[in-house]
Design an enzyme around this catalytic site. Structure first.
Site, PDB file in Angstrom:
ATOM      1  N   GLU A  62      24.204   4.586  -6.990  1.00  0.00           N
ATOM      2  CA  GLU A  62      22.759   4.825  -6.951  1.00  0.00           C
ATOM      3  C   GLU A  62      22.225   4.948  -5.528  1.00  0.00           C
ATOM      4  O   GLU A  62      21.183   5.577  -5.293  1.00  0.00           O
ATOM      5  CB  GLU A  62      22.012   3.709  -7.691  1.00  0.00           C
ATOM      6  CG  GLU A  62      22.033   2.338  -7.042  1.00  0.00           C
ATOM      7  CD  GLU A  62      23.219   1.476  -7.437  1.00  0.00           C
ATOM      8  OE1 GLU A  62      23.133   0.243  -7.303  1.00  0.00           O
ATOM      9  OE2 GLU A  62      24.241   2.039  -7.875  1.00  0.00           O
ATOM     10  N   LYS A  94     -15.626   1.227  -1.304  1.00  0.00           N
ATOM     11  CA  LYS A  94     -16.098   0.439  -0.170  1.00  0.00           C
ATOM     12  C   LYS A  94     -15.207   0.672   1.047  1.00  0.00           C
ATOM     13  O   LYS A  94     -13.983   0.537   0.969  1.00  0.00           O
ATOM     14  CB  LYS A  94     -16.100  -1.053  -0.533  1.00  0.00           C
ATOM     15  CG  LYS A  94     -17.145  -1.429  -1.580  1.00  0.00           C
ATOM     16  CD  LYS A  94     -18.564  -1.207  -1.047  1.00  0.00           C
ATOM     17  CE  LYS A  94     -19.613  -1.693  -2.031  1.00  0.00           C
ATOM     18  NZ  LYS A  94     -20.980  -1.471  -1.507  1.00  0.00           N
ATOM     19  N   GLY A 143       6.107   2.571   3.250  1.00  0.00           N
ATOM     20  CA  GLY A 143       7.452   3.149   3.223  1.00  0.00           C
ATOM     21  C   GLY A 143       7.469   4.511   2.573  1.00  0.00           C
ATOM     22  O   GLY A 143       8.109   5.447   3.071  1.00  0.00           O
ATOM     23  N   HIS A 146      28.320   1.241  -5.527  1.00  0.00           N
ATOM     24  CA  HIS A 146      26.929   1.456  -5.931  1.00  0.00           C
ATOM     25  C   HIS A 146      26.541   2.928  -5.735  1.00  0.00           C
ATOM     26  O   HIS A 146      25.950   3.303  -4.718  1.00  0.00           O
ATOM     27  CB  HIS A 146      25.998   0.563  -5.118  1.00  0.00           C
ATOM     28  CG  HIS A 146      26.088  -0.886  -5.476  1.00  0.00           C
ATOM     29  ND1 HIS A 146      25.298  -1.458  -6.458  1.00  0.00           N
ATOM     30  CD2 HIS A 146      26.895  -1.871  -5.011  1.00  0.00           C
ATOM     31  CE1 HIS A 146      25.599  -2.738  -6.570  1.00  0.00           C
ATOM     32  NE2 HIS A 146      26.572  -3.017  -5.703  1.00  0.00           N
ATOM     33  N   LEU A 171       0.814  -1.213   0.000  1.00  0.00           N
ATOM     34  CA  LEU A 171       0.000   0.000   0.000  1.00  0.00           C
ATOM     35  C   LEU A 171       0.847   1.263   0.000  1.00  0.00           C
ATOM     36  O   LEU A 171       0.323   2.356  -0.178  1.00  0.00           O
ATOM     37  CB  LEU A 171      -0.933   0.014   1.220  1.00  0.00           C
ATOM     38  CG  LEU A 171      -2.131  -0.931   1.168  1.00  0.00           C
ATOM     39  CD1 LEU A 171      -2.946  -0.833   2.461  1.00  0.00           C
ATOM     40  CD2 LEU A 171      -3.010  -0.633  -0.025  1.00  0.00           C
ATOM     41  N   CYS A 178      29.354  -2.254 -10.259  1.00  0.00           N
ATOM     42  CA  CYS A 178      29.711  -3.474  -9.530  1.00  0.00           C
ATOM     43  C   CYS A 178      30.004  -4.607 -10.519  1.00  0.00           C
ATOM     44  O   CYS A 178      31.034  -4.576 -11.181  1.00  0.00           O
ATOM     45  CB  CYS A 178      28.600  -3.838  -8.544  1.00  0.00           C
ATOM     46  SG  CYS A 178      29.144  -4.974  -7.247  1.00  0.00           S
TER      47      CYS A 178
END
Length: 542
Positions: A516, A186, A18, A514, A15, A381
């Site tokens: 990113e 609903k 986080g 890494h 949902l 990597c």
């Protein structure tokens, strides 16, 4: 004393707890508060380090070497607050530590039980190192009612009693589905979810209702009535155009105001200039580039979550839209014609990290295509390692390979058995445990002066996050550099290659770390900004 905000979810998973936690923290931060977010994961793994990306998505790594849930990536990207070991706890880690104490006799003969021993450990984790914070947001993974999550919910119930209502707030994320046959939203799933949570001793203070269509005032009032919360504390959460609109959207619906009202607090309106600029850059690009990501886990985009976002950030920095084409590396192991057909439309080629032999020859083929065709290339990597194997083969070392995939006559890439860290010499056995035994966390690197990579960073010294147990063999440096692949970044002791580049190529960079993991929408990583800039130049040439 820090105020605690506990975030639970109900009805179904995925949902967006986080993302909601990250957005709420960003809004509180925009009001001038100091925040930190923590994640409780109920699974029995000590950490997600040995879990398949198809099971759990990417493993996010912190500066201090923790292998954590990917939600911590959201937390860092939205707040800029660096996460650490103490921000992610699992049932496995808690039980491991408790059993170790029991074996040592630390409990002095007491019967070790979920209550109080496990719940006390969870409460200690939630409250550790919070003295200098205004808010600590604690997200409980899974959904209310999951058997493995019950100790965490119970610990939060106890903590609410200990802290008091004025120091704690429960935000419950739930689903309000639209039933097409009935033509209406609903509320019953939300009511049942709240009833389940209340049955465990917790009354939510704020409800975040995920819905596909606008939530009518009548339905909002109905949820408030049946779930025993203020109407203003029922917050609609419609799907956003992209995740970087979510803080603005949640603020518009009153989420941060509802939380502050619960605490009886007032503050100046948030400064949302940062998020407005991010949304504007995303919504109004001035161009477009297409990046081919040649990987192993392309069937699940969450396996490359941080990578995906870092590419978007690189696009924001250049005011262009980044279209990502996820390409299974194994298709390049069939016929050469497949390589050209898949990669010729790309303005940039990225080969990300991964583990295992599957798809590696396809990654090497993608590297060769980028090198020969002059297409901007970025290897991360394993992607860097494959660039070095391809470089070795291109200069006549036909049997170049990696010992990760078995015995090889020319180990251009081999297992690293020892390295220096801030804690001293680290050693690993080749046949040892897999979990937590890699070169993990932030390590420094020295960049060659006048290299492309130093120009991109604007510095000759950097620190980046690592997660690997194999390294490029520095013994092949002369052979590789003779073929034009330069070692432009090294560990301070000069033993571990960190970055390779081809100076004569428009953009050809491979990194062992890494990058990113450190990119943010308001602070794009320079490597991704540079890569997208090169791809934009490539797009203008074709």
């Amino acid at each position: 004393m820090a105020r605690h905000i506990f975030i639970t979810g109900g009805v179904v998973s995925s949902l967006g707890k986080g993302l909601m936690a990250a957005s709420l923290a960003a809004l509180l931060q925009a009001r001038g508060f100091k925040v930190r977010i923590r994640k409780f994961d109920p699974y029995l793994n000590v950490d997600p380090g040995t879990m398949s990306p198809y099971q759990h998505g990417e493993v996010y790594v912190t500066d201090d070497g923790a292998e954590t849930d990917l939600d911590l990536g959201h937390y860092e990207r939205f707040t800029g607050v660096s996460a650490h070991q103490g921000d992610n706890i699992t049932s496995g880690r808690i039980y491991r530590d408790i059993i170790a104490k029991e074996r040592r006799g630390d409990y002095l003969g007491a019967t070790v039980q979920v209550i109080p021993h496990v719940t006390d450990a969870i409460k200690d984790f939630a409250q550790a190192d919070t003295d200098d914070l205004d808010f600590v947001l604690c997200e409980i993974g899974g959904t209310v009612g999951d058997i493995e999550g019950l100790p965490f919910v119970e610990a939060m119930r106890q903590l609410r009693n200990e802290l008091g209502r004025e120091q704690s707030c429960f935000v419950h994320v739930t689903l309000v589905p639209y039933i097409a046959a009935a033509g209406e939203l609903k509320t019953k799933p939300t009511q049942h979810s709240v009833r389940e949570l209340t049955g465990l001793g917790i009354q939510p203070d704020v409800l975040l209702c995920r819905c596909e269509r606008p939530l009518p005032d009548s339905e909002r009032a109905k949820i408030a009535l049946f779930c025993n919360v203020r109407r203003e504390a029922v917050i609609p959460a419609l799907d956003a155009p992209n995740i970087y609109h979510v803080p603005l959207q949640y603020h518009g619906e009153g989420l941060d105001a509802a939380v502050l009202h619960h605490f009886g607090m007032q503050s100046p309106d948030p400064d949302l200039t940062r998020w407005q600029d991010i949304a504007d850059r995303y919504d109004h690009p001035e161009g477009e580039v297409t990046i081919g990501v040649v990987g192993k886990y392309v069937g699940l985009p969450d396996a490359y979550k941080s990578l995906n976002e870092a590419l978007v950030h690189g696009g924001m920095a250049n005011r262009v839209k980044v279209k990502i084409r996820w390409i299974d590396a194994e298709i390049f192991e069939q016929e050469d014609s497949e390589i050209a057909a898949a990669l010729e439309p790309m303005h940039g080629i990225l080969v990300p990290g991964g583990f295992g032999e599957r798809g590696t020859e396809g990654k090497i083929a993608a590297v060769r295509f980028a090198r020969e065709r002059g297409v901007p290339f970025f290897g991360i990597c394993l992607g860097m390692q494959m660039a070095c194997v391809e470089g070795a083969r291109s200069v006549g070392i036909a049997k170049a390979g990696s010992t990760e995939f078995g015995q090889t006559e020319e180990p251009v890439v081999g297992i690293i058995t020892e390295w220096m860290s801030k804690d001293g010499l680290q050693k690993r056995a080749e046949g040892g445990d897999l979990g937590g035994t890699m070169r993990l966390g932030a390590y420094p690197a020295l960049l060659s002066p006048n290299s492309k990579i130093a120009a991109i960073y604007g510095s000759n010294q950097i620190s980046e996050r690592h997660r690997h147990r194999y390294e490029v063999n520095v013994a092949y440096r002369d052979a590789l550099e003779g073929g034009g692949l330069i070692f432009s970044g090294m560990s301070p002791d000069g033993l571990l290659p960190e970055i390779v580049e081809r100076p004569e190529h428009p953009f050809f960079v491979g990194v062992q770390f890494h990058p990113e993991l450190k990119s943010k929408p308001f602070d794009p990583h320079p490597l991704f900004s540079g890569f997208i800039a090169a791809a934009l130049q490539q797009a203008r040439l074709v």
